[in-house]
Structure formats: structure tokens, C-alpha cells
Design an enzyme around this catalytic site. Sequence first.
Site, PDB file in Angstrom:
ATOM      1  N   TYR A 119      -5.919 -10.270   2.903  1.00 53.30           N
ATOM      2  CA  TYR A 119      -5.444  -8.910   3.112  1.00 53.30           C
ATOM      3  C   TYR A 119      -4.356  -8.927   4.187  1.00 53.30           C
ATOM      4  O   TYR A 119      -4.529  -9.499   5.255  1.00 53.30           O
ATOM      5  CB  TYR A 119      -6.617  -8.045   3.561  1.00 53.30           C
ATOM      6  CG  TYR A 119      -6.255  -6.628   3.919  1.00 53.30           C
ATOM      7  CD1 TYR A 119      -6.110  -5.673   2.929  1.00 53.30           C
ATOM      8  CD2 TYR A 119      -6.067  -6.253   5.236  1.00 53.30           C
ATOM      9  CE1 TYR A 119      -5.796  -4.364   3.251  1.00 53.30           C
ATOM     10  CE2 TYR A 119      -5.757  -4.957   5.564  1.00 53.30           C
ATOM     11  CZ  TYR A 119      -5.614  -4.013   4.579  1.00 53.30           C
ATOM     12  OH  TYR A 119      -5.293  -2.729   4.897  1.00 53.30           O
ATOM     13  N   TRP A 121       0.070  -7.505   5.333  1.00 54.90           N
ATOM     14  CA  TRP A 121       1.328  -6.810   5.064  1.00 54.90           C
ATOM     15  C   TRP A 121       2.522  -7.690   5.433  1.00 54.90           C
ATOM     16  O   TRP A 121       3.519  -7.195   5.958  1.00 54.90           O
ATOM     17  CB  TRP A 121       1.382  -5.522   5.880  1.00 54.90           C
ATOM     18  CG  TRP A 121       0.529  -4.415   5.386  1.00 54.90           C
ATOM     19  CD1 TRP A 121      -0.833  -4.411   5.276  1.00 54.90           C
ATOM     20  CD2 TRP A 121       0.957  -3.125   4.936  1.00 54.90           C
ATOM     21  NE1 TRP A 121      -1.276  -3.202   4.803  1.00 54.90           N
ATOM     22  CE2 TRP A 121      -0.192  -2.387   4.596  1.00 54.90           C
ATOM     23  CE3 TRP A 121       2.211  -2.527   4.818  1.00 54.90           C
ATOM     24  CZ2 TRP A 121      -0.131  -1.084   4.126  1.00 54.90           C
ATOM     25  CZ3 TRP A 121       2.267  -1.220   4.358  1.00 54.90           C
ATOM     26  CH2 TRP A 121       1.107  -0.517   4.011  1.00 54.90           C
TER      27      TRP A 121
END
Length: 795
Positions: A119, A121
Site C-alpha cells: 500500500y 502513493w
Amino acid sequence: MSKIERIQHCSHWGAYTVLVQDGRVVGVEPFAQDPHPSDQIESIKGWADTRRRVLRPMARKSWLAARREGRPMTPDEHAARGQEAFEPIEWDEALTLVAGEIQRVIRDHGNRSIFSGSYGWTSCGRFHHAQSLVRRTMNCVGGFTGHRDTYSIAAGPVILRHVLGSTDACQSKANTFENLVKHTDTLVVFGGIALRTAQSEAGGIARHRLPDYLKAMSDRGMRIVLVSPQQDDLPDFVRAEWWPIRPNTDTALMLALAREVVAAGKHDADFLARHCSGSEVFLDYLAGLADGVEKTAGWAASITGIDPARIRELASTLASTRSMLSVSWSLQRAVHGEQPFWAALALASVTGQIGLPGGGVAYGYGSLGGVGGPQVRSRAPGMFQLANDLDSFIPVARITDALENPGKAYDYEGLTRHYPDIRLIYWAGGNPYHHHQDLHRMARAWTRPDTIVIQDPMWTASALRADVVLPASTSLERNDIAGNSRSDMIIAMKRVIAPMGEARSDYEIFTALAEKLGVRERFTEGRTEMEWIRHLYDLSRNDAKKRFGFEMPEFDQFWAQGYTDVPADHDHTYLADYRADPQAHRLATESGRIVLGSEMLAKKGYADCLPHPAWLAPNEWLDAATEGSGVFHMLTPQPEGRLHSQLVHAGPSGARMPDGRERLKIHTDDAARLGIASNDVVRVHNERGACLAVAVVTDGVRKGVVALPTGAWWTPSVEDPSLDLAGNPNVLTQDVPTSSMGQGCAAQTCVVSVEKWTGTVVDAGLSYDRLIERMTQAEPLAAARDRSPAGVAGG
């Protein structure tokens, strides 16, 4: 000096043109079509700074010795993870070792023992999307254990899937802002619509429109009520009433509003009968028939701290005007976080506003840049992960539980599952030591797997606690494409500078790893980087033309221009068709209708998620016994000037915290009582940990509440490892689930103590840089900068 090149690019926080001269970034210009470009675009220069970059493959010493000797690690070698130095290795050996570990774990333990949640960004690029690429790789060799939901939003989607049939209302498919501007009379904002969170979007964003929408609402005379402990959860140019609610009590306020509407006979009985199931169960709860407590304004006032007369007046207004409820994602990141999402749905149902232009409920306005904006109708570009042969996952925020308790049963979405025995973690493009809770507990559990591989451009806290670190390039060092279902443009992301050190693109790394695993052809499908980017663009272009008759330019024209529009709906009313004909447009719920009383939850009998929306007190909060005792409820909002923990040392984030230490907001009266002034260093602590932060004294936060933004890079003190020097709030937050139903992140339920720090104050940023030097046995920083092959002009 050579001529300056202007190169189109995009990051999560916007599109821009990078100015490059002699291979170095010399400037950044905002995208001409962005009405409110983010100042975060200046941060990208930090990607070309070598101080925190991973410049070559590295392996932890004792792990490397054990693998070279063909033996398992000793307990002491496991425990040394995060404490022991790395040594550089060649790419071929690094990939051989990683491939060998993947094959060994599959052979000895099965694919379920590989966790590739990854997970994060790291880039808005849809091709070099690290999470997609690591999953694609693992799916080529039989599958892996993944995760469900996100740290941003987990409990909310879980309950909405059950009671509303989908997550559309919290994934930008609710009423658009243009719809609100035209039709809404009363907007109640639970938790905020903040410009700081709307700076960014998962697949990049070309046009930041939120300031214009909010200004139009305010100028039109719309009544706006902000229900939040923080006043700046709406920008100051919005004429709004501020209701500084006690944290974690929004559900009680929503229930009281609903009860007052019903008690006044202003509820929409027809909507409840035709469009909802279980409404009688919910109405009985409001009346106190189940527990003997009527959920009146007076009842809620004692819980929320909001005046009961204001509650009764607002209830009347919600029922008599076109009203919209906006619920921030942050509210469901708390113990019993399912309840505010469900209670808001119930309140909007009681008032009968759902499906009307400008009415109803929406989740996440402002939580990302595209939520509430134009809704993209055509296919967004995105890399294919391929099919996972396994039904194996964990709720995203339960990673520590899984590591500590292999085989243990847990419930999720009403089903009982079991944690896998995780032996190998492959994390690409993310930093769990930013977003997970109770970091000291996580660090202990992190020593249990056999192998941890981190693939990242930066020496994050996660990378420093890995066994193998693979240097990935940043988006500036490769080509990619930006776009998503919440941005009405697709943006070309052209390579700006050469890769730093020995860094490789994520696609190059996984292609080479796939070669070692014998699955290269399945992974690449015979395409190069630019062939994949062209293919993904063409899929979006063909879909826009086929389904909507929308003409997008051919790829070469798009790439030369740098951007293109996509078809989008600017004025949308959520559930309008369902309101008009609930039988023809049944929802994917147990009843086909909005669920206010759940048969499934009644059968499960969860004490922490009842069969109807309910007020359940959290385990840590400012109740009557706690408030005034000197402790604080700590909120962990998103920071100003950066996305999560990215580029914390660069651009506006670096300017805001030049000492590398995060800022803590505290009310003026609380600060005076403790002898704290703005810019004082304070110690924030509880039984889980402690950190230092810099005080910002303000009247814009509720008394008894402090706000410490997320994202500081965890920097344990050398003298006292339990003390974080940088102000990472996750050394303090609880690692507990929202409930047995949602299992989400509950970071916003946290009580702390605050005191003025009287010890030695050191620069937290420099301390982290020295930590990298110690762990990597790196050369001094000045020498590293001098040998940088590319970067920012002037170093």
C-alpha cells in the site's frame, strides 16, 4: 550552459512543466489550465536530492550472510532488523536472492505466506504503479496475500457496501459540487472539506477546482455548518458556522438530529417505507425503546458539547430545506468508525433528501482533489494486475495482528477468516512506518518474517527496517501516464532527468525479477515501457469513442501536447434513479433497499457494530470523567505542504518545518495552563510512546484537543529509542480495529498528555540523515551530493 528544456509531468498534487538544464531541474511551472495549482509542485526538486535516496541495491548484513551460507537466521539476527547496517550488493545478486526467497517460501509454505499488500502513493503514474506491478509479478507465480481497503478509508466502505450496496458515495459518485452550487440550501460538513487534502489525487489531478466551488456556495448564501474540532477544516473565505464538537462524537449528533426531526413529525415516512429496510428498528432505537434512552438534543449535548437548542434548530432546517450532509473520510478512522457513515445515511433518509438535486449525503468531499468534481465516464488508464489464484487477504490495517497471530480467526464484513502465516513481505512504493498505528508494536512484529523486501526511491523508515532494499527511480526518471476516474484529464508524464545512481524503474525491476522467476513473457506481454503507455492510453481513447462518441487525439499527438480531456459529468445527482423507482433500480444490499436495520448484523451479534446506526462510546475519548483532567484528544490530520510523508524535507513542507519536526496545534487556554508558547518544543506521550513536536498556539482548535499531522519520518532518539524526535503521531496512536465488522484504521481515537520539553533539542531532519549514514555506512552527505549524476541546480 545548454538551452532550458520544458518537460510535461504530473504528480499526485498536480500537473506541471519541469525546467531542465544540463540534466538538472532548475524550475517548475504550474499547468496553465489549473486554476489553483498546488505549491507542492516545488517539492519535486527533493526527488533529485541524494541525501535520502537509495542509490544502489543493499542488503542487511546478517540476513545476507545467512542467505549466502544457505541457513535460516537466528533469533538474534531476526531481532536485528532495523538496528543492523546494510552493505551494497550488485543488482544481479539482489534479484537472484529475492527470486530465491520467493521460490523458497512458495515451496515450503505456499503462496499465502507472501504478503504483497504494498500500500502506498509513490507515484501517480498508472503504468509504473508499484502496487499493481508487484501484484502482477506475484500473480504470475501463483498469487499472494494482499489487503482490502485503505488506511484512508476502510470502515466506511465496509459498512456502505452492506447498507447502501456499493462504495459509490465515498468514491466520487455522489452529488457533484456543481450540483450543490445550483440546488443546496443547507450544507452540514461533518469533519471538514479541507483544501490541504484536496491538493492531491490518486492518479494525479490537472485542475484544482475546490476553492471555486466553495466560494460559489458561500457567495450564493448557502447555509454552511462546520462540525469539527478544527476551524481550518474549511477555508476561512467560506462563511460558515463553526461547531467545535468533541472528537469521535459525530454519530451522537447525527442521531439526535434524526430523533428531533421525527419527534417534530417532519420525517419523510414515505421515503423510509419505500426506500429503506429496517427503519422501524432504527426509529425504535432513536425513541429509546431498545435501551431506555431517547436520543434527544439534550442527550447528544452531554456527549458532543454542542448546545441542544442549536441541535433542535438545525434539525428543523435539515427537514425544511434542500439539505446535504458531507462526511469526511477522517470520521471513520476511529473506534466504531462505521457508525458516523451509517448514521449520516440514516439522517439523510429520515429527512427524505436522498436522490434529490443538491440533497442527500456524500462521503469524502475534499478528502481527495477529485471527490465532488467532474465524474469521468470513460475508462481511466491503469496497469493490469492479472488474476490472483488465491482468496487470501487481510484488512489493510491489520498487518501487525497478522504478523503476531498466524492462523488466528477474525471477522471481516460478517465472515470469519484466518490470518496467514506471513514469511515474506514485498513492499513496493509505500511506507507502512508512516501510515500504520502504534509503531513500536509494529516494529516488534516486523522482526518475525523470514525476509522483507522494500522497493523504493527513498530511505524511508520502512526501508531502514528491511532485509533487501531495491532502488526504484522516481517518476521524474521514467515515462508514465497520469489519469483516474476523478480527474477529467489524462496527463503525459515524460522523463525529466536520468535515473539517480543505480536506480531502475519499477517496470525494469519487476521485468528482471520475472526473468529470474521464469515468467518474463507473461509479465511483460512483450511490451516495452512506451509500448505499454501507448496501449493503456489507446484503451482509454477507444472506450471514450465507442461508448460516448468522445474524440481523444491519437497517442503521438497526445504525447506531444502533454494532456487531453476525457468525457465527464459535471452535474450529477446521486441515487436519482433509485429515488424515482426503487424496484427497477434495486441496490445490492440484503433487501435491495437502503438498510437501516441489518438482519445480518443482528445474527452476528457484534457488540461493537449493532444492527442499526448507534452511539457507542470509544475506548479513549474526552468523556465527562476525562475532559478537564489534563489529557488531550489527539487528532492526526493530513499535513499542510505535502502528501502523507512524501518529500517531508522539501518544498513547502521543508519550509514549514525546517528543523524536521512536525507542528502540534493546541488551544490558547490549554497552552497557557501548561506554560507553552508558540514555537516551544513539547513532548507528547501516552503508554504507547512519545514524540517531540513544535507547538502552534491557536484559538482554531477545540479546548482539550491537539492536532499533530501525519507524515513525519520516524526518528527514534539514540539516547532513548522510545522517543521520536520528528513528531510522528503513530508512535502514539492505537493499533486496534474500528470494529469486528470493518477492521479499519482507528487512528483518530487517541488520548495523550502534553508537556513543555526541557531536554536537549536537536535537529530532527539532520538526525534522520545521520541515521541513514549509520545504517548504510554511507559517505558523508557533502560527498554524496557532489557525486550525484543528476539533480537540482545548486545541489
